[in-house]
Structure formats: structure tokens, C-alpha cells
Scaffold this motif. Sequence first.
Motif, PDB file in Angstrom:
ATOM      1  N   ARG A 122       7.811   2.103  37.700  1.00  0.00           N
ATOM      2  CA  ARG A 122       8.183   1.547  36.394  1.00  0.00           C
ATOM      3  C   ARG A 122       7.640   2.446  35.291  1.00  0.00           C
ATOM      4  O   ARG A 122       6.463   2.832  35.331  1.00  0.00           O
ATOM      5  CB  ARG A 122       7.587   0.158  36.241  1.00  0.00           C
ATOM      6  N   ALA A 123       8.494   2.749  34.316  1.00  0.00           N
ATOM      7  CA  ALA A 123       8.082   3.627  33.214  1.00  0.00           C
ATOM      8  C   ALA A 123       7.047   2.919  32.347  1.00  0.00           C
ATOM      9  O   ALA A 123       7.157   1.721  32.099  1.00  0.00           O
ATOM     10  CB  ALA A 123       9.292   3.992  32.368  1.00  0.00           C
ATOM     11  N   GLU A 124       6.079   3.684  31.889  1.00  0.00           N
ATOM     12  CA  GLU A 124       5.058   3.134  30.980  1.00  0.00           C
ATOM     13  C   GLU A 124       4.861   4.130  29.838  1.00  0.00           C
ATOM     14  O   GLU A 124       3.738   4.602  29.604  1.00  0.00           O
ATOM     15  CB  GLU A 124       3.732   2.929  31.724  1.00  0.00           C
ATOM     16  N   LEU A 125       5.961   4.445  29.150  1.00  0.00           N
ATOM     17  CA  LEU A 125       5.874   5.464  28.097  1.00  0.00           C
ATOM     18  C   LEU A 125       4.903   5.062  26.991  1.00  0.00           C
ATOM     19  O   LEU A 125       4.309   5.920  26.344  1.00  0.00           O
ATOM     20  CB  LEU A 125       7.270   5.728  27.499  1.00  0.00           C
ATOM     21  N   LEU A 164      21.830   1.812  36.024  1.00  0.00           N
ATOM     22  CA  LEU A 164      22.250   0.536  35.419  1.00  0.00           C
ATOM     23  C   LEU A 164      21.940   0.614  33.914  1.00  0.00           C
ATOM     24  O   LEU A 164      20.787   0.829  33.527  1.00  0.00           O
ATOM     25  CB  LEU A 164      21.501  -0.634  36.062  1.00  0.00           C
ATOM     26  N   GLY A 165      22.971   0.466  33.098  1.00  0.00           N
ATOM     27  CA  GLY A 165      22.783   0.612  31.647  1.00  0.00           C
ATOM     28  C   GLY A 165      22.975   2.052  31.212  1.00  0.00           C
ATOM     29  O   GLY A 165      22.163   2.592  30.458  1.00  0.00           O
ATOM     30  N   GLY A 166      24.057   2.673  31.653  1.00  0.00           N
ATOM     31  CA  GLY A 166      24.288   4.100  31.360  1.00  0.00           C
ATOM     32  C   GLY A 166      24.786   4.375  29.958  1.00  0.00           C
ATOM     33  O   GLY A 166      25.107   5.525  29.640  1.00  0.00           O
ATOM     34  N   THR A 167      24.854   3.338  29.108  1.00  0.00           N
ATOM     35  CA  THR A 167      25.293   3.550  27.728  1.00  0.00           C
ATOM     36  C   THR A 167      24.153   3.424  26.730  1.00  0.00           C
ATOM     37  O   THR A 167      24.323   3.722  25.552  1.00  0.00           O
ATOM     38  CB  THR A 167      26.349   2.504  27.336  1.00  0.00           C
ATOM     39  N   SER A 175      18.243  -0.901  31.682  1.00  0.00           N
ATOM     40  CA  SER A 175      18.646  -2.001  30.799  1.00  0.00           C
ATOM     41  C   SER A 175      17.690  -3.200  30.813  1.00  0.00           C
ATOM     42  O   SER A 175      17.749  -4.029  29.919  1.00  0.00           O
ATOM     43  CB  SER A 175      20.028  -2.509  31.226  1.00  0.00           C
ATOM     44  N   THR A 176      16.859  -3.306  31.842  1.00  0.00           N
ATOM     45  CA  THR A 176      15.979  -4.460  32.140  1.00  0.00           C
ATOM     46  C   THR A 176      16.732  -5.657  32.736  1.00  0.00           C
ATOM     47  O   THR A 176      16.111  -6.655  33.062  1.00  0.00           O
ATOM     48  CB  THR A 176      15.144  -4.981  30.931  1.00  0.00           C
ATOM     49  N   TYR A 177      18.056  -5.571  32.870  1.00  0.00           N
ATOM     50  CA  TYR A 177      18.807  -6.713  33.405  1.00  0.00           C
ATOM     51  C   TYR A 177      19.111  -6.549  34.896  1.00  0.00           C
ATOM     52  O   TYR A 177      19.745  -7.407  35.487  1.00  0.00           O
ATOM     53  CB  TYR A 177      20.137  -6.877  32.660  1.00  0.00           C
ATOM     54  N   CYS A 185      27.874  -0.437  32.715  1.00  0.00           N
ATOM     55  CA  CYS A 185      27.922  -0.598  31.256  1.00  0.00           C
ATOM     56  C   CYS A 185      28.906  -1.717  30.922  1.00  0.00           C
ATOM     57  O   CYS A 185      29.633  -2.194  31.795  1.00  0.00           O
ATOM     58  CB  CYS A 185      28.380   0.705  30.587  1.00  0.00           C
ATOM     59  N   SER A 186      28.929  -2.100  29.650  1.00  0.00           N
ATOM     60  CA  SER A 186      30.007  -2.972  29.181  1.00  0.00           C
ATOM     61  C   SER A 186      31.296  -2.183  29.327  1.00  0.00           C
ATOM     62  O   SER A 186      31.339  -1.012  28.928  1.00  0.00           O
ATOM     63  CB  SER A 186      29.822  -3.307  27.702  1.00  0.00           C
ATOM     64  N   PRO A 187      32.355  -2.807  29.864  1.00  0.00           N
ATOM     65  CA  PRO A 187      33.594  -2.047  30.076  1.00  0.00           C
ATOM     66  C   PRO A 187      34.077  -1.332  28.817  1.00  0.00           C
ATOM     67  O   PRO A 187      34.554  -0.196  28.890  1.00  0.00           O
ATOM     68  CB  PRO A 187      34.586  -3.126  30.534  1.00  0.00           C
TER      69      PRO A 187
HETATM   70  N1  LIG Z   1       8.840   0.836  29.892  1.00  0.00           N
HETATM   71  C1  LIG Z   1       9.047   1.877  29.094  1.00  0.00           C
HETATM   72  O1  LIG Z   1       8.296   2.884  29.121  1.00  0.00           O
HETATM   73  C2  LIG Z   1      10.233   1.884  28.182  1.00  0.00           C
HETATM   74  C3  LIG Z   1      10.508   3.021  27.418  1.00  0.00           C
HETATM   75  C4  LIG Z   1      11.655   3.014  26.609  1.00  0.00           C
HETATM   76  C5  LIG Z   1      12.475   1.881  26.553  1.00  0.00           C
HETATM   77  N2  LIG Z   1      12.119   0.779  27.273  1.00  0.00           N
HETATM   78  C6  LIG Z   1      12.988  -0.427  27.274  1.00  0.00           C
HETATM   79  O2  LIG Z   1      14.197  -0.019  27.897  1.00  0.00           O
HETATM   80  C7  LIG Z   1      15.281  -0.794  27.402  1.00  0.00           C
HETATM   81  C8  LIG Z   1      16.402   0.156  26.994  1.00  0.00           C
HETATM   82  O3  LIG Z   1      16.011   0.913  25.867  1.00  0.00           O
HETATM   83  P1  LIG Z   1      17.109   1.721  25.041  1.00  0.00           P
HETATM   84  O4  LIG Z   1      16.440   2.367  23.915  1.00  0.00           O
HETATM   85  O5  LIG Z   1      17.943   2.525  25.956  1.00  0.00           O
HETATM   86  O6  LIG Z   1      17.977   0.485  24.505  1.00  0.00           O
HETATM   87  P2  LIG Z   1      19.525   0.421  24.172  1.00  0.00           P
HETATM   88  O7  LIG Z   1      20.019   1.738  23.721  1.00  0.00           O
HETATM   89  O8  LIG Z   1      19.696  -0.752  23.281  1.00  0.00           O
HETATM   90  O9  LIG Z   1      20.232   0.105  25.587  1.00  0.00           O
HETATM   91  C9  LIG Z   1      20.297  -1.182  26.122  1.00  0.00           C
HETATM   92  C10 LIG Z   1      21.038  -1.127  27.449  1.00  0.00           C
HETATM   93  O10 LIG Z   1      21.042  -2.439  28.024  1.00  0.00           O
HETATM   94  C11 LIG Z   1      22.369  -2.797  28.381  1.00  0.00           C
HETATM   95  N3  LIG Z   1      22.530  -4.243  28.211  1.00  0.00           N
HETATM   96  C12 LIG Z   1      22.399  -4.934  27.047  1.00  0.00           C
HETATM   97  N4  LIG Z   1      22.616  -6.244  27.281  1.00  0.00           N
HETATM   98  C13 LIG Z   1      22.893  -6.374  28.613  1.00  0.00           C
HETATM   99  C14 LIG Z   1      23.205  -7.471  29.455  1.00  0.00           C
HETATM  100  N5  LIG Z   1      23.293  -8.725  28.984  1.00  0.00           N
HETATM  101  N6  LIG Z   1      23.402  -7.244  30.773  1.00  0.00           N
HETATM  102  C15 LIG Z   1      23.318  -5.974  31.271  1.00  0.00           C
HETATM  103  N7  LIG Z   1      23.036  -4.891  30.502  1.00  0.00           N
HETATM  104  C16 LIG Z   1      22.823  -5.097  29.198  1.00  0.00           C
HETATM  105  C17 LIG Z   1      23.257  -2.009  27.446  1.00  0.00           C
HETATM  106  O11 LIG Z   1      24.522  -1.781  28.050  1.00  0.00           O
HETATM  107  P3  LIG Z   1      25.932  -2.105  27.327  1.00  0.00           P
HETATM  108  O12 LIG Z   1      25.694  -2.068  25.862  1.00  0.00           O
HETATM  109  O13 LIG Z   1      26.876  -1.061  27.820  1.00  0.00           O
HETATM  110  O14 LIG Z   1      26.288  -3.464  27.818  1.00  0.00           O
HETATM  111  C18 LIG Z   1      22.482  -0.704  27.321  1.00  0.00           C
HETATM  112  O15 LIG Z   1      22.804   0.152  28.397  1.00  0.00           O
HETATM  113  C19 LIG Z   1      14.701  -1.629  26.265  1.00  0.00           C
HETATM  114  O16 LIG Z   1      14.420  -2.927  26.769  1.00  0.00           O
HETATM  115  C20 LIG Z   1      13.409  -0.907  25.905  1.00  0.00           C
HETATM  116  O17 LIG Z   1      12.460  -1.771  25.318  1.00  0.00           O
HETATM  117  C21 LIG Z   1      11.032   0.752  28.092  1.00  0.00           C
END
Ligand SMILES: NC(=O)c1ccc[n+]([C@@H]2O[C@H](COP(=O)([O-])OP(=O)(O)OC[C@H]3O[C@@H](n4cnc5c(N)ncnc54)[C@H](OP(=O)(O)O)[C@@H]3O)[C@@H](O)[C@H]2O)c1
Length: 350
Positions: free
Chosen positions: A275-278, A164-167, A234-236, A189-191
Motif C-alpha cells: 500500500r502506498a504511503e506517500l 483499477l481507476g485508470g482515469t 481508486s480505493t474502490y 474507468c467510468s465508460p
Molecule cells: N496512499 C497514498 O500514498 C496516496 C497517494 C495519492 C493519492 N491517494 C489516494 O488515491 C486516490 C486517487 O487519487 P487521485 O489523485 O488519482 O484522484 P482522482 O484523480 O480523483 O481519481 C479518482 C479515481 O477513482 C475512480 N472512482 C471515483 N469514484 C468511483 C467509484 N464510485 N467506483 C469506482 N471508481 C471510482 C475514478 O474513476 P472514474 O472517474 O473513471 O470513474 C478515478 O479513476 C484518492 O483517494 C487519494 O486520496 C493515496
Amino acid sequence: MATQTGITISAPDAPFTIVTTVPRPTPGPTQALVKSLAVGINPVDPMQHHTGLLVTSYPAILGSDFAGVVLEAGSGCTRLKPGDYVYGCAPLGQNTFTPFQETFLVEENVVLKALGREGVDVEGLAGVGAGLFTAGLCLLAGMGLELSPDGTKAAEKDEWVVVLGGTGTVGQFAVQIARACGFKVAASCSPAKAEIAIKNGATATFNNRGGADEQVASIKEITGGNFGRIFDASTYGYGVMVAALEEASTAESKYLTSVDDWSPFNTPASIKEYRAELGHLGRLDEPIGAAVTKDIASWISTFEAHLAAGTLKPVEYQVVDGVGWDKVIEGINQQEAGPAKKIIVRTQTE
Ligand SMILES: NC(=O)c1ccc[n+]([C@@H]2O[C@H](COP(=O)([O-])OP(=O)(O)OC[C@H]3O[C@@H](n4cnc5c(N)ncnc54)[C@H](OP(=O)(O)O)[C@@H]3O)[C@@H](O)[C@H]2O)c1
């Protein structure tokens, strides 16, 4: 004491200040001193700025993803030497290790080295660390996928992994890792951005803005139920993960993994959760920090082999114009505005 230029904040949400009085760190035996050449901006950078998340002292020097060149290697280093190009993700909030300063330290067991100096794409490498490490945590540690140590792609399997969130940056690396492990990948992803997921190897995409029922139906239709592993980058997607595994999966073993390490989850006992905890990388005094650090250290040579072979690739990025510390602040502002691609900033020339 030798000093250098860096960007500091004096308190949570205080303005970024460029100063020339940052103490230059000295590497310990297993550490190297690295000159910062480029940084990748992550969602965590503005979050740390505003909230102080994981910051251990003030004034704080932030930064996460980096690429640079080794200036000095500690007496016990076996992998790194001066002149090596390195990249990765810094232990967050620890001033001597963070890359928004001229030079910083790396622990040699958790840093990636560019294999060969020819054609090193410093900007591309600066966008790899957090995305690759986080996707690795969720797919390798969290779901039990295995990358071949020599960088070769595994034979195709007749089984799907759902991302989920492959972009996003993390999501793109997750798609790449799952494909390198031989799985078919269904990515949401967003279409309008489907091409990004496909370029990274996704076999099929579906709309991440549809409701949970619609997304579960798409997953079922694409995979025929032949999946037991879902990752939310994506967290969503927590609700979609649980519903898809409960209603659409025919697998006996079920896994959900997520970048969301802060929301309350109530995962059914039939599903393994990770759950990742980087952000705890390098915090060896905490059990989770020790586990994350050990996992990432164990994958470094495998990741290097896949990046050298091209089975894993840097994600597409956009570079902030110019070079310098003021450009880093510009990059963080761009991140807050919602960038189309990974943001890279060149911090210093070689
Ligand atoms: N826990 C950890 O260790 C850890 C480590 C790294 C990152 N993170 C978290 O992981 C998340 C992703 O990081 P990233 O660097 O990959 O960010 P990113 O490049 O901004 O990616 C965000 C992703 O969320 C999707 N998204 C955005 N709005 C959305 C919505 N309303 N509904 C569904 N999907 C939505 C986007 O998809 P589209 O644009 O295609 O819609 C995209 O795939 C962030 O919240 C970041 O803080 C956590």
C-alpha cells in the motif's frame, strides 16, 4: 526575520487565511529554496484541511503538488542551482516544505528537475508529483516493475497489468508506467471516460461501476488470465483485486497494490500486498517514511529521463482562472466539488 505571503489554517477545518507573516525558510546544505509558481490540487488537500491529517503544527501551511523555480541552493547541493525549474510533491504537513506560500524548501534528492528551460510547461509539471510518485510506489516498489533508466520504452511483453481507476491522476501515471515497462494494460474507468485511459496508453478498458463479478469477468475476458499484478488507484477496488487474482489469474506470483492505506485488508497469503504511503515522504525518523523517501530518491533520474523523452507525460489538467493565493482556495473548493480533470492553480508570476 524575513516574512512572506502564504495560506494558513489555525486548526483542523478552520478557514483558510491569506497572511503576510509566514517566516521565509532558509535552505539547509542539501535543500533549495523554491519560488512557488503553480500548485496541483490533490484529494489530500481538502482532507488535510478538514481533519489535520499528517499536519505537524498549527498554524499549518498546506499543499502537495508544486512547480517552481529555484531561488537559492544549499552549499551541498549537486543537482540544483538558481534558475532551475523543479516540480514534485511536498512532504505533507511540514510547514517549511509545503507550497501554499511564496517560497518553500525542497530536498534536492526527491525533487524532479525540468531538463532544459525551453518550453517548460509549469502548469503541466505542477500536476505530476503525487500521481507519478504514488504510481511509482505501487508499480515499481509494490509490484517489481522496472523502468529503463535512460527513458526508453521496454520491448512489448505478452503479459497484462490491471489498473483499477485508470482515469484518475494516480491511475493515469500507473497506466503510463506499466506501458513504459512493456506490459499490456487493462484499465477500469467510468465508460464515458475510457478515452482518457486509452490516451495514456491503456490497451483495453472495462467499467469500474459494474459489480465485482462483472469486473472480474471483464478482466478475465480481456487478459485471458495472463496477469499477476493489479493496482487499485481508486480505493474502490480491493474486493475486485482479490477476486480477480484468486479466480481469473493464471500467474504463479500475484501482487495487489493500492492507494488505500487506511482500510482494513485481509489479503490471502498467496498474494503479495503493498500500500502506498506517500504522505510519509520526508519523514526519515519513521521506517515507512525512510523507505518511501529512499525509493522515490532512487527513481528521480529515471522519471526525469522518461518525462524528457515523453514516455511519461503530465496528465491533462484544468487551470483555475487568474493568479494568486485566493485562487488556490478556489481550486480546493473546485476539488471538493469533484473536478473533471486535475486542477492546477498559478500561484505567482515569474
Ligand atoms: N496512499 C497514498 O500514498 C496516496 C497517494 C495519492 C493519492 N491517494 C489516494 O488515491 C486516490 C486517487 O487519487 P487521485 O489523485 O488519482 O484522484 P482522482 O484523480 O480523483 O481519481 C479518482 C479515481 O477513482 C475512480 N472512482 C471515483 N469514484 C468511483 C467509484 N464510485 N467506483 C469506482 N471508481 C471510482 C475514478 O474513476 P472514474 O472517474 O473513471 O470513474 C478515478 O479513476 C484518492 O483517494 C487519494 O486520496 C493515496
